[in-house]
Design a protein around this motif. Structure first.
Motif, PDB file in Angstrom:
ATOM      1  N   LEU A 188      43.896   2.069  57.535  1.00 15.65           N
ATOM      2  CA  LEU A 188      43.718   1.796  56.323  1.00 15.65           C
ATOM      3  C   LEU A 188      44.710   2.270  55.616  1.00 15.65           C
ATOM      4  O   LEU A 188      44.381   2.165  54.461  1.00 15.65           O
ATOM      5  N   ARG A 189      46.143   2.652  55.834  1.00 20.88           N
ATOM      6  CA  ARG A 189      46.357   3.585  54.751  1.00 20.88           C
ATOM      7  C   ARG A 189      47.216   2.371  54.444  1.00 20.88           C
ATOM      8  O   ARG A 189      48.345   2.563  53.560  1.00 20.88           O
ATOM      9  N   LEU A 190      48.430   0.883  55.438  1.00 22.50           N
ATOM     10  CA  LEU A 190      48.385   0.180  54.818  1.00 22.50           C
ATOM     11  C   LEU A 190      48.321  -0.705  53.249  1.00 22.50           C
ATOM     12  O   LEU A 190      49.179  -0.965  52.515  1.00 22.50           O
ATOM     13  N   PRO A 191      46.395  -1.194  53.359  1.00 21.86           N
ATOM     14  CA  PRO A 191      46.672  -1.615  52.238  1.00 21.86           C
ATOM     15  C   PRO A 191      46.392  -0.284  51.271  1.00 21.86           C
ATOM     16  O   PRO A 191      46.363  -1.391  49.618  1.00 21.86           O
ATOM     17  N   LEU A 192      45.955   0.669  51.340  1.00 20.06           N
ATOM     18  CA  LEU A 192      45.978   1.987  50.257  1.00 20.06           C
ATOM     19  C   LEU A 192      46.950   1.686  49.578  1.00 20.06           C
ATOM     20  O   LEU A 192      47.139   2.208  48.289  1.00 20.06           O
ATOM     21  N   CYS A 193      48.461   1.682  50.731  1.00 18.89           N
ATOM     22  CA  CYS A 193      49.416   2.466  49.869  1.00 18.89           C
ATOM     23  C   CYS A 193      49.627   0.570  48.499  1.00 18.89           C
ATOM     24  O   CYS A 193      50.043   1.318  48.017  1.00 18.89           O
ATOM     25  N   VAL A 194      49.679  -0.500  49.527  1.00 15.01           N
ATOM     26  CA  VAL A 194      49.956  -1.451  48.625  1.00 15.01           C
ATOM     27  C   VAL A 194      48.927  -2.034  47.562  1.00 15.01           C
ATOM     28  O   VAL A 194      49.252  -2.493  46.907  1.00 15.01           O
ATOM     29  N   SER A 226      59.596   8.223  61.018  1.00 13.21           N
ATOM     30  CA  SER A 226      60.390   8.324  59.542  1.00 13.21           C
ATOM     31  C   SER A 226      60.153   7.829  58.401  1.00 13.21           C
ATOM     32  O   SER A 226      61.021   6.967  57.684  1.00 13.21           O
ATOM     33  N   VAL A 227      58.885   8.242  57.543  1.00 13.01           N
ATOM     34  CA  VAL A 227      58.778   7.910  56.369  1.00 13.01           C
ATOM     35  C   VAL A 227      59.718   8.118  54.946  1.00 13.01           C
ATOM     36  O   VAL A 227      60.460   7.333  54.185  1.00 13.01           O
ATOM     37  N   LEU A 228      60.002   9.313  55.224  1.00 14.38           N
ATOM     38  CA  LEU A 228      60.758   9.954  53.840  1.00 14.38           C
ATOM     39  C   LEU A 228      62.080   9.434  54.393  1.00 14.38           C
ATOM     40  O   LEU A 228      62.697   9.544  53.267  1.00 14.38           O
ATOM     41  N   ARG A 229      62.282   9.157  55.085  1.00 17.15           N
ATOM     42  CA  ARG A 229      63.902   8.176  55.716  1.00 17.15           C
ATOM     43  C   ARG A 229      64.002   7.208  55.224  1.00 17.15           C
ATOM     44  O   ARG A 229      64.687   6.811  54.488  1.00 17.15           O
ATOM     45  N   VAL A 319      50.873   8.171  50.207  1.00 14.76           N
ATOM     46  CA  VAL A 319      49.810   7.195  51.146  1.00 14.76           C
ATOM     47  C   VAL A 319      50.724   8.245  52.661  1.00 14.76           C
ATOM     48  O   VAL A 319      49.221   7.968  53.594  1.00 14.76           O
ATOM     49  N   GLY A 320      51.620   7.886  53.229  1.00 10.68           N
ATOM     50  CA  GLY A 320      51.861   8.037  54.247  1.00 10.68           C
ATOM     51  C   GLY A 320      52.310   9.159  55.067  1.00 10.68           C
ATOM     52  O   GLY A 320      52.133   9.745  56.581  1.00 10.68           O
ATOM     53  N   HIS A 321      52.517  10.292  54.329  1.00  5.69           N
ATOM     54  CA  HIS A 321      53.578  11.303  54.879  1.00  5.69           C
ATOM     55  C   HIS A 321      52.350  12.546  54.801  1.00  5.69           C
ATOM     56  O   HIS A 321      52.272  12.906  56.028  1.00  5.69           O
ATOM     57  N   PRO A 322      51.603  12.920  53.661  1.00  6.94           N
ATOM     58  CA  PRO A 322      50.495  13.789  54.476  1.00  6.94           C
ATOM     59  C   PRO A 322      49.453  13.472  55.416  1.00  6.94           C
ATOM     60  O   PRO A 322      48.995  14.361  55.683  1.00  6.94           O
TER      61      PRO A 322
END
Length: 330
Positions: A188-194, A226-229, A319-322
């Motif tokens: 779910l997160r990848l399509p939501l992000c893009v 490591s999304v933030l990095r 989208v990814g971190h929280p």
């Protein structure tokens, strides 16, 4: 764990991966010259994109594993271009194409590194295909992409005929998202992000709507802790790459600018082993000089690329971190 677009780090003491460096230089140069000879200057951008994709997927392991990765890049990139060319004008169709590409990438991209490469190139080339506008036909576009991949394919055939597989970083299994809830969450997160990045692009910069979702696809990894990095590296690398491309465009011209892009592309393998930020900077120079319409020395182009990068990375973090699952306390 090595990322699909980044082979495992070179062993201690081996400072430069000479085998991959030579292959990179040969592949990009041959793709550039071949595209120019067969299709003229208009055919160079897509062919160079194919060459850079094939170089990014190269590594120093056995020929068979390199061939599997190459096939994933060729098929995934071609499928992405076909999908992107179905929506050549800005609008809901482009956002839908990016969501479909991201959904497909999320579904198939949790097994081998080759599967992740397929998904990554599917998303990236979908964005590039959309960014070409009403340019060449879908068939011609895919043919030019394949032409850019041909030199690396020929190098693989040559290595196979020589019968001496290279020693080094083998194709290790990627981290898999095995549990049902975790995998559904990632899908779910990848399509939501893009998709979010694509909608922002359509609203803010419809004339160049591809860069924002493309950057979001590169910055966000569902299985990467490591999304933030990664986002920080992406921002820093893009800023350096855009400014470097602008400086090069102001001081060089014609074939000297092309030569610079080829030389930069040749050192991509070593940069990839050491730093994602450095890899991003060098790849941005090659892409902006050779594979993206619009002069990189134009101040408006520079500002647009930097703003889009910041927006895309902000979307990746939001989208990814929280949403990232934390281990339960004992």
């Amino acid at each position: 764990m090595p990322r699909p677009d980044r082979p495992a780090a070179a062993p201690p003491g081996r400072r430069i991966p000479w085998d991959r460096t030579v292959r990179s230089a040969v592949a990009i140069t041959a793709a550039l010259l071949g595209a120019h000879a067969l299709a003229g200057a208009a055919g160079v951008p897509v062919a160079v994109a194919g060459a850079v994709c094939s170089v990014n997927g190269d590594h120093s392991g056995p020929v068979r594993e390199r061939a599997v990765r190459f096939a994933a890049i060729l098929v995934g990139g071609s499928a992405g271009l076909l999908l992107g060319r179905t929506a050549p004008t800005p609008g809901r169709g482009q956002a839908l194409c990016m969501v479909l590409a991201a959904l497909a990438a999320a579904v198939v991209g949790f097994a081998r590194p080759a599967d992740q490469l397929f998904g990554l190139k599917l998303m990236v080339l979908t964005a590039i295909g959309m960014g070409m506008g009403a340019g060449p036909t879908s068939v011609r576009t895919v043919a030019l992409y394949g032409l850019g991949c041909v030199p690396m394919g020929l190098l693989l055939v040559l290595a196979r005929l020589r019968g001496r597989p290279a020693a080094g970083t083998t194709d290790r299994p990627a981290r898999a998202v095995r549990s049902g809830p975790a995998r559904r969450d990632a899908v779910l997160r990848l399509p939501l992000c893009v998709g979010t990045a694509a909608v922002l692009a359509e609203l803010l910069r419809p004339e160049h709507a591809f860069w924002l979702p493309l950057t979001a696809a590169l910055a966000f990894r569902p299985a990467d802790p490591s999304v933030l990095r990664r986002v920080g590296d992406r921002v820093a690398g893009t800023v350096l790459g855009v400014l470097g491309a602008a400086l090069a465009a102001r001081t060089l011209s014609g074939w000297t600018l092309v030569l610079l892009a080829v030389l930069v592309g040749a050192v991509l393998p070593g940069a990839t082993d050491r730093s994602y930020a450095l890899h991003t900077a060098l790849a941005s120079v090659v892409v902006l000089v050779l594979a993206v319409p619009g002069p990189p020395s134009d101040g408006r182009v520079i500002a647009a690329r930097l703003v889009d990068t910041l927006l895309a990375c902000g979307v990746a973090v939001a989208v990814g971190h929280p949403w990232r699952r934390r281990p339960a306390a004992h």
